[in-house]
Design a protein around this motif. Sequence first.
Motif, PDB file in Angstrom:
ATOM      1  N   MET A   7     -44.560  39.688  53.466  1.00  0.00           N
ATOM      2  CA  MET A   7     -44.226  40.994  54.009  1.00  0.00           C
ATOM      3  C   MET A   7     -45.233  41.349  55.099  1.00  0.00           C
ATOM      4  SD  MET A   7     -43.593  44.319  51.802  1.00  0.00           S
ATOM      5  CE  MET A   7     -44.061  45.919  52.279  1.00  0.00           C
ATOM      6  N   VAL A   8     -44.747  41.775  56.255  1.00  0.00           N
ATOM      7  CA  VAL A   8     -45.599  42.117  57.384  1.00  0.00           C
ATOM      8  C   VAL A   8     -46.057  43.557  57.240  1.00  0.00           C
ATOM      9  CG1 VAL A   8     -45.705  42.350  59.881  1.00  0.00           C
ATOM     10  CG2 VAL A   8     -44.386  40.492  58.870  1.00  0.00           C
ATOM     11  N   ARG A   9     -47.359  43.761  57.335  1.00  0.00           N
ATOM     12  CA  ARG A   9     -47.909  45.107  57.201  1.00  0.00           C
ATOM     13  C   ARG A   9     -47.518  45.957  58.410  1.00  0.00           C
ATOM     14  NH1 ARG A   9     -53.956  46.919  55.452  1.00  0.00           N
ATOM     15  NH2 ARG A   9     -53.853  49.020  56.262  1.00  0.00           N
ATOM     16  N   ALA A  10     -47.085  47.197  58.141  1.00  0.00           N
ATOM     17  CA  ALA A  10     -46.677  48.101  59.222  1.00  0.00           C
ATOM     18  C   ALA A  10     -47.863  48.359  60.144  1.00  0.00           C
ATOM     19  CB  ALA A  10     -46.158  49.411  58.629  1.00  0.00           C
ATOM     20  N   GLY A  11     -47.596  48.349  61.429  1.00  0.00           N
ATOM     21  CA  GLY A  11     -48.647  48.624  62.400  1.00  0.00           C
ATOM     22  C   GLY A  11     -49.437  47.410  62.829  1.00  0.00           C
ATOM     23  N   LEU A  12     -49.263  46.311  62.135  1.00  0.00           N
ATOM     24  CA  LEU A  12     -49.981  45.085  62.500  1.00  0.00           C
ATOM     25  C   LEU A  12     -49.164  44.348  63.558  1.00  0.00           C
ATOM     26  CD1 LEU A  12     -52.598  43.749  61.572  1.00  0.00           C
ATOM     27  CD2 LEU A  12     -51.250  42.340  60.031  1.00  0.00           C
ATOM     28  N   THR A  13     -49.799  44.075  64.695  1.00  0.00           N
ATOM     29  CA  THR A  13     -49.143  43.381  65.800  1.00  0.00           C
ATOM     30  C   THR A  13     -50.071  42.299  66.324  1.00  0.00           C
ATOM     31  OG1 THR A  13     -50.090  44.839  67.475  1.00  0.00           O
ATOM     32  CG2 THR A  13     -47.972  45.518  66.515  1.00  0.00           C
ATOM     33  N   ALA A  14     -49.540  41.418  67.138  1.00  0.00           N
ATOM     34  CA  ALA A  14     -50.376  40.388  67.757  1.00  0.00           C
ATOM     35  C   ALA A  14     -51.460  41.030  68.611  1.00  0.00           C
ATOM     36  CB  ALA A  14     -49.507  39.459  68.607  1.00  0.00           C
ATOM     37  N   GLU A  15     -51.124  42.136  69.284  1.00  0.00           N
ATOM     38  CA  GLU A  15     -52.100  42.823  70.129  1.00  0.00           C
ATOM     39  C   GLU A  15     -53.238  43.403  69.299  1.00  0.00           C
ATOM     40  OE1 GLU A  15     -48.758  43.261  70.310  1.00  0.00           O
ATOM     41  OE2 GLU A  15     -48.484  42.122  72.163  1.00  0.00           O
ATOM     42  N   ARG A  16     -52.897  43.991  68.148  1.00  0.00           N
ATOM     43  CA  ARG A  16     -53.936  44.573  67.276  1.00  0.00           C
ATOM     44  C   ARG A  16     -54.821  43.477  66.701  1.00  0.00           C
ATOM     45  NH1 ARG A  16     -57.750  47.525  66.305  1.00  0.00           N
ATOM     46  NH2 ARG A  16     -58.079  48.323  64.212  1.00  0.00           N
ATOM     47  N   VAL A  17     -54.226  42.393  66.268  1.00  0.00           N
ATOM     48  CA  VAL A  17     -54.994  41.266  65.733  1.00  0.00           C
ATOM     49  C   VAL A  17     -55.939  40.727  66.807  1.00  0.00           C
ATOM     50  CG1 VAL A  17     -54.823  38.904  64.841  1.00  0.00           C
ATOM     51  CG2 VAL A  17     -53.237  40.665  64.019  1.00  0.00           C
ATOM     52  N   THR A  18     -55.436  40.613  68.022  1.00  0.00           N
ATOM     53  CA  THR A  18     -56.253  40.111  69.124  1.00  0.00           C
ATOM     54  C   THR A  18     -57.405  41.054  69.435  1.00  0.00           C
ATOM     55  OG1 THR A  18     -54.316  39.009  70.069  1.00  0.00           O
ATOM     56  CG2 THR A  18     -56.197  39.360  71.544  1.00  0.00           C
ATOM     57  N   ALA A  19     -57.131  42.364  69.442  1.00  0.00           N
ATOM     58  CA  ALA A  19     -58.178  43.352  69.733  1.00  0.00           C
ATOM     59  C   ALA A  19     -59.288  43.289  68.690  1.00  0.00           C
ATOM     60  CB  ALA A  19     -57.579  44.751  69.788  1.00  0.00           C
ATOM     61  N   VAL A  20     -58.924  43.139  67.438  1.00  0.00           N
ATOM     62  CA  VAL A  20     -59.935  43.051  66.375  1.00  0.00           C
ATOM     63  C   VAL A  20     -60.729  41.755  66.509  1.00  0.00           C
ATOM     64  CG1 VAL A  20     -60.227  42.776  63.877  1.00  0.00           C
ATOM     65  CG2 VAL A  20     -58.770  44.604  64.777  1.00  0.00           C
ATOM     66  N   ALA A  21     -60.061  40.668  66.818  1.00  0.00           N
ATOM     67  CA  ALA A  21     -60.764  39.398  67.026  1.00  0.00           C
ATOM     68  C   ALA A  21     -61.741  39.513  68.199  1.00  0.00           C
ATOM     69  CB  ALA A  21     -59.771  38.268  67.271  1.00  0.00           C
ATOM     70  N   ALA A  22     -61.350  40.229  69.250  1.00  0.00           N
ATOM     71  CA  ALA A  22     -62.227  40.421  70.407  1.00  0.00           C
ATOM     72  C   ALA A  22     -63.451  41.250  70.021  1.00  0.00           C
ATOM     73  CB  ALA A  22     -61.468  41.096  71.541  1.00  0.00           C
ATOM     74  N   GLU A  23     -63.251  42.283  69.220  1.00  0.00           N
ATOM     75  CA  GLU A  23     -64.379  43.092  68.738  1.00  0.00           C
ATOM     76  C   GLU A  23     -65.346  42.230  67.929  1.00  0.00           C
ATOM     77  OE1 GLU A  23     -62.573  46.199  66.441  1.00  0.00           O
ATOM     78  OE2 GLU A  23     -61.565  47.078  68.184  1.00  0.00           O
ATOM     79  N   LEU A  24     -64.789  41.424  67.042  1.00  0.00           N
ATOM     80  CA  LEU A  24     -65.617  40.532  66.230  1.00  0.00           C
ATOM     81  C   LEU A  24     -66.363  39.518  67.089  1.00  0.00           C
ATOM     82  CD1 LEU A  24     -63.325  39.906  63.144  1.00  0.00           C
ATOM     83  CD2 LEU A  24     -65.662  40.780  63.067  1.00  0.00           C
ATOM     84  N   ALA A  25     -65.692  39.011  68.120  1.00  0.00           N
ATOM     85  CA  ALA A  25     -66.336  38.039  69.010  1.00  0.00           C
ATOM     86  C   ALA A  25     -67.587  38.634  69.631  1.00  0.00           C
ATOM     87  CB  ALA A  25     -65.363  37.580  70.089  1.00  0.00           C
ATOM     88  N   ASP A  26     -67.526  39.899  70.030  1.00  0.00           N
ATOM     89  CA  ASP A  26     -68.695  40.555  70.608  1.00  0.00           C
ATOM     90  C   ASP A  26     -69.798  40.761  69.581  1.00  0.00           C
ATOM     91  OD1 ASP A  26     -67.594  40.689  73.162  1.00  0.00           O
ATOM     92  OD2 ASP A  26     -66.815  42.716  72.883  1.00  0.00           O
ATOM     93  N   GLU A  27     -69.420  40.930  68.331  1.00  0.00           N
ATOM     94  CA  GLU A  27     -70.402  41.178  67.270  1.00  0.00           C
ATOM     95  C   GLU A  27     -71.036  39.902  66.740  1.00  0.00           C
ATOM     96  OE1 GLU A  27     -68.490  43.466  64.181  1.00  0.00           O
ATOM     97  OE2 GLU A  27     -67.676  44.885  65.642  1.00  0.00           O
ATOM     98  N   VAL A  28     -70.227  38.872  66.511  1.00  0.00           N
ATOM     99  CA  VAL A  28     -70.743  37.676  65.820  1.00  0.00           C
ATOM    100  C   VAL A  28     -70.753  36.423  66.688  1.00  0.00           C
ATOM    101  CG1 VAL A  28     -69.973  38.587  63.590  1.00  0.00           C
ATOM    102  CG2 VAL A  28     -68.506  36.960  64.807  1.00  0.00           C
ATOM    103  N   GLY A  29     -70.114  36.481  67.845  1.00  0.00           N
ATOM    104  CA  GLY A  29     -69.999  35.311  68.717  1.00  0.00           C
ATOM    105  C   GLY A  29     -68.589  34.766  68.680  1.00  0.00           C
ATOM    106  N   PHE A  30     -68.090  34.397  69.834  1.00  0.00           N
ATOM    107  CA  PHE A  30     -66.706  33.931  69.954  1.00  0.00           C
ATOM    108  C   PHE A  30     -66.427  32.735  69.046  1.00  0.00           C
ATOM    109  CE2 PHE A  30     -63.560  31.300  72.367  1.00  0.00           C
ATOM    110  CZ  PHE A  30     -62.465  32.117  72.143  1.00  0.00           C
ATOM    111  N   ASP A  31     -67.340  31.782  68.998  1.00  0.00           N
ATOM    112  CA  ASP A  31     -67.126  30.563  68.216  1.00  0.00           C
ATOM    113  C   ASP A  31     -67.204  30.800  66.712  1.00  0.00           C
ATOM    114  OD1 ASP A  31     -66.791  29.123  70.540  1.00  0.00           O
ATOM    115  OD2 ASP A  31     -68.888  28.524  70.658  1.00  0.00           O
ATOM    116  N   ARG A  32     -67.681  31.956  66.302  1.00  0.00           N
ATOM    117  CA  ARG A  32     -67.844  32.233  64.861  1.00  0.00           C
ATOM    118  C   ARG A  32     -66.728  33.086  64.279  1.00  0.00           C
ATOM    119  NH1 ARG A  32     -74.364  33.299  64.384  1.00  0.00           N
ATOM    120  NH2 ARG A  32     -74.969  31.170  64.903  1.00  0.00           N
ATOM    121  N   VAL A  33     -65.805  33.510  65.115  1.00  0.00           N
ATOM    122  CA  VAL A  33     -64.688  34.317  64.621  1.00  0.00           C
ATOM    123  C   VAL A  33     -63.754  33.434  63.801  1.00  0.00           C
ATOM    124  CG1 VAL A  33     -62.653  35.664  65.292  1.00  0.00           C
ATOM    125  CG2 VAL A  33     -64.807  35.953  66.532  1.00  0.00           C
ATOM    126  N   THR A  34     -63.370  33.928  62.617  1.00  0.00           N
ATOM    127  CA  THR A  34     -62.430  33.205  61.770  1.00  0.00           C
ATOM    128  C   THR A  34     -61.233  34.099  61.448  1.00  0.00           C
ATOM    129  OG1 THR A  34     -63.405  33.968  59.681  1.00  0.00           O
ATOM    130  CG2 THR A  34     -64.352  31.962  60.675  1.00  0.00           C
TER     131      THR A  34
END
Length: 197
Positions: free
Chosen positions: A1-28
Motif C-alpha cells: 500500500m502506497v502511503r498518501a502524500g509520498l511521491t518520487a519528488e518527496r523521496v528525492t527531496a528527503v534523500a537530498a537533505e540527507l546527502a547534505d547531512e551525512v554525505g551523498f555516498d552514505r545515503v541509503t
Amino acid sequence: MVRAGLTAERVTAVAAELADEVGFDRVTMSQVARRLGVKDASLYAHVRNLNDLRGRVALLAADEKTIRIAEATAGRSGKDALVAFANAWRAYAHEHPGRYTATQTPIEIAPELAADAPGPRRAVGLTYGMLRGYGLAEPDLTDAVRLLRSTFHGFVALEAAGGFAHARTPQETWVRALDALHSLLENWPSAREGDPS
C-alpha cells in the motif's frame, strides 16, 4: 500500500537533505524511509532502487545549482559574469555539500529522467554563453569550460577537505584566482580543431 502524500519528488527531496547531512555516498534507502516514517518497501513504489534515487538527487541538485547560477549571472557579462558564476557555484557547494557531490559524481541516470531534466543542459548553455562573451569559439570554448570546471571544483573540494592551511584565507585566494581566470580568458591562446599541442 502506497502511503498518501509520498511521491518520487518527496523521496528525492528527503534523500537530498540527507546527502547534505551525512554525505551523498552514505545515503541509503533505509535512512530515507526512516526519515519519511515509512517502511523501506514503500519507497520502491516511487523509485526503482538506490541508483535511481541517486540519479534523481543528482538531477535535482543540477537544477538547483543551475538556477542559482542563472539568477546570479543574469544581465552580467565579462568579469562580472565570471565572478557571479563562480561565486554562485562555490556558495552552492558550501551550502549543499551532499547535493554538490551528486552533481560531480558519474551516475547512470534513467533516460526518461534525464530527458525531462533541464538543469544539466541549461548549465552547459550558461557556461558556453558566458565564455562567448570573451570571444571564444570551438575548440577553445570546450577547453575553457573544462578549465573553469576543474578550477571551481578543485578549489571547493580542497576547501571542503580543509586543504588550505596557510594563514592567507581561502577567500583572498579565490578572488585572486578569479582575477587570473579573467585575465587568461581575455588573452586565451587560440587553438585549431584537432591540434594535439
